[in-house]
Write a protein that holds these residues in place. Sequence first.
Motif, PDB file in Angstrom:
ATOM      1  N   SER A  61     -67.843  44.718 -19.079  1.00 22.97           N
ATOM      2  CA  SER A  61     -68.680  44.498 -20.336  1.00 22.97           C
ATOM      3  C   SER A  61     -68.596  43.125 -20.692  1.00 22.97           C
ATOM      4  O   SER A  61     -69.297  42.555 -21.764  1.00 22.97           O
ATOM      5  CB  SER A  61     -67.929  45.453 -21.540  1.00 22.97           C
ATOM      6  OG  SER A  61     -68.686  46.576 -21.400  1.00 22.97           O
ATOM      7  N   LYS A  64     -71.957  41.381 -20.754  1.00 23.20           N
ATOM      8  CA  LYS A  64     -72.749  41.520 -21.957  1.00 23.20           C
ATOM      9  C   LYS A  64     -73.122  40.262 -22.718  1.00 23.20           C
ATOM     10  O   LYS A  64     -74.050  40.236 -23.612  1.00 23.20           O
ATOM     11  CB  LYS A  64     -72.266  42.734 -23.007  1.00 23.20           C
ATOM     12  CG  LYS A  64     -72.213  43.999 -22.205  1.00 23.20           C
ATOM     13  CD  LYS A  64     -71.418  45.162 -23.102  1.00 23.20           C
ATOM     14  CE  LYS A  64     -71.514  46.653 -22.385  1.00 23.20           C
ATOM     15  NZ  LYS A  64     -70.549  47.369 -23.262  1.00 23.20           N
ATOM     16  N   PHE A 109     -72.781  44.598 -27.891  1.00 27.04           N
ATOM     17  CA  PHE A 109     -71.649  44.361 -27.329  1.00 27.04           C
ATOM     18  C   PHE A 109     -71.102  46.084 -26.821  1.00 27.04           C
ATOM     19  O   PHE A 109     -70.243  46.288 -25.839  1.00 27.04           O
ATOM     20  CB  PHE A 109     -70.262  43.793 -27.562  1.00 27.04           C
ATOM     21  CG  PHE A 109     -70.588  42.269 -27.776  1.00 27.04           C
ATOM     22  CD1 PHE A 109     -71.428  41.739 -26.748  1.00 27.04           C
ATOM     23  CD2 PHE A 109     -70.247  41.511 -28.586  1.00 27.04           C
ATOM     24  CE1 PHE A 109     -71.732  40.267 -26.666  1.00 27.04           C
ATOM     25  CE2 PHE A 109     -70.416  39.949 -28.583  1.00 27.04           C
ATOM     26  CZ  PHE A 109     -71.168  39.654 -27.662  1.00 27.04           C
ATOM     27  N   ASN A 111     -72.336  49.676 -25.281  1.00 30.05           N
ATOM     28  CA  ASN A 111     -73.203  49.978 -24.201  1.00 30.05           C
ATOM     29  C   ASN A 111     -74.694  49.965 -24.667  1.00 30.05           C
ATOM     30  O   ASN A 111     -75.680  49.408 -23.941  1.00 30.05           O
ATOM     31  CB  ASN A 111     -72.849  51.244 -23.487  1.00 30.05           C
ATOM     32  CG  ASN A 111     -71.408  51.002 -22.838  1.00 30.05           C
ATOM     33  OD1 ASN A 111     -70.935  49.949 -22.659  1.00 30.05           O
ATOM     34  ND2 ASN A 111     -71.158  51.870 -21.790  1.00 30.05           N
ATOM     35  N   ALA A 114     -76.229  46.604 -25.182  1.00 27.76           N
ATOM     36  CA  ALA A 114     -76.277  45.775 -24.391  1.00 27.76           C
ATOM     37  C   ALA A 114     -77.274  46.412 -23.040  1.00 27.76           C
ATOM     38  O   ALA A 114     -78.150  45.558 -22.241  1.00 27.76           O
ATOM     39  CB  ALA A 114     -75.046  45.774 -23.138  1.00 27.76           C
ATOM     40  N   THR A 118     -80.404  44.050 -21.940  1.00 29.07           N
ATOM     41  CA  THR A 118     -80.814  43.848 -20.498  1.00 29.07           C
ATOM     42  C   THR A 118     -82.420  44.268 -20.384  1.00 29.07           C
ATOM     43  O   THR A 118     -83.018  43.737 -19.546  1.00 29.07           O
ATOM     44  CB  THR A 118     -79.739  45.050 -19.919  1.00 29.07           C
ATOM     45  OG1 THR A 118     -78.564  44.663 -19.954  1.00 29.07           O
ATOM     46  CG2 THR A 118     -80.145  45.056 -18.171  1.00 29.07           C
ATOM     47  N   TYR A 186     -78.412  47.228 -15.359  1.00 31.17           N
ATOM     48  CA  TYR A 186     -76.927  46.998 -16.108  1.00 31.17           C
ATOM     49  C   TYR A 186     -75.901  47.154 -15.323  1.00 31.17           C
ATOM     50  O   TYR A 186     -74.790  46.462 -15.430  1.00 31.17           O
ATOM     51  CB  TYR A 186     -77.367  48.100 -17.076  1.00 31.17           C
ATOM     52  CG  TYR A 186     -76.052  48.371 -18.050  1.00 31.17           C
ATOM     53  CD1 TYR A 186     -75.482  47.283 -19.135  1.00 31.17           C
ATOM     54  CD2 TYR A 186     -75.074  49.450 -17.802  1.00 31.17           C
ATOM     55  CE1 TYR A 186     -74.287  47.690 -19.886  1.00 31.17           C
ATOM     56  CE2 TYR A 186     -73.870  49.693 -18.557  1.00 31.17           C
ATOM     57  CZ  TYR A 186     -73.782  48.868 -19.436  1.00 31.17           C
ATOM     58  OH  TYR A 186     -72.585  49.198 -20.405  1.00 31.17           O
ATOM     59  N   CYS A 190     -72.654  44.518 -14.805  1.00 31.87           N
ATOM     60  CA  CYS A 190     -71.423  44.854 -15.026  1.00 31.87           C
ATOM     61  C   CYS A 190     -70.253  44.832 -13.639  1.00 31.87           C
ATOM     62  O   CYS A 190     -69.182  44.644 -14.081  1.00 31.87           O
ATOM     63  CB  CYS A 190     -71.461  46.291 -15.664  1.00 31.87           C
ATOM     64  SG  CYS A 190     -71.867  46.535 -17.228  1.00 31.87           S
TER      65      CYS A 190
END
Length: 302
Positions: A61, A64, A109, A111, A114, A118, A186, A190
Amino acid sequence: MQEILDRILVDIQPYFGMGEVADYIPELAKVNPKSFAMTVETIDGKSYSCGEFDQKFSIQSISKVFVLSMAMELLQDQLWERVGREPSGTAFNSLVQLETEQGIPRNPFINAGALVTTDTIIQHFSNPYKEILSFVQNLSQNFDIQFDKRVALSEFQNSDRNSALAHFMKSFGNIESDPMTLLDVYFHHCSIAMTTQDLAKSFLFLANGGVNPPTGESIVSKLKAKRVNSLMLTSGLYDNVGDFAYRVGLPAKSGVGGGIVAVLPGEFSVAVWSPELNLSGNSLVGTKALELFTSYTEKSIF
Ligand code: GLN
């Protein structure tokens, strides 16, 4: 500074074994749980490290922050029509608020947030993988940094929850890309593998008003650097953000790979890695190390 890091390496020893390595991404569970590294990079070019600071790990993360910085440059204030700026008070992968809040994630921040940032990158670039990787390589000035394809695949094979988040937000019209493409990009960002040295370097622009010290390049405006730092302070550690701020006193971002990066604007960035996590998914020993660091150095934003 070096003496302080060496002292922290001794003082954290009793805290190993109290957390759990993330295993919902099976590839992450293969790491040595007792690993530890810490690096401080100052804006005037000094570097201090202890532990396994040349060991790469999955930033998860923490990526992010890079994607948010890119998305803020691309969309400017329009970004905030699609994602909020408030702490969520819920787990990083929670679905609950999205229903009542019409598919607008609380912050960039978690999921869900983000996935939205993204999505904006995918909409703007023909090769979003390359753009994100180049952004990170340029920040850290390490052009060997790569995605860890095994970690990305492992997460894709266990992606029911993130997949639910993507589809759910798409049903509200807050995702433009194909959800499969979105999840793949994504999971790749990560999966980026970096050392604590790379990570600390890549966050120096946030300690330096948006300018990357080694190159003098403006990555984001001074105002945006302030805003990214503010968002990290209020949302960078999920539902553990209040306790972290209380103990450490620096804006920071964590990842389930066990990394945490914090910045003190005007002075330094500090990255720590230790894979055992607390119940909120933040590095347990890493948090302790940062708490000791701001106590021993008496350097925090407060
Ligand atoms: N890739 C992870 C996930 O989506 C990132 C979570 C994290 O680091 N907190 O579940």
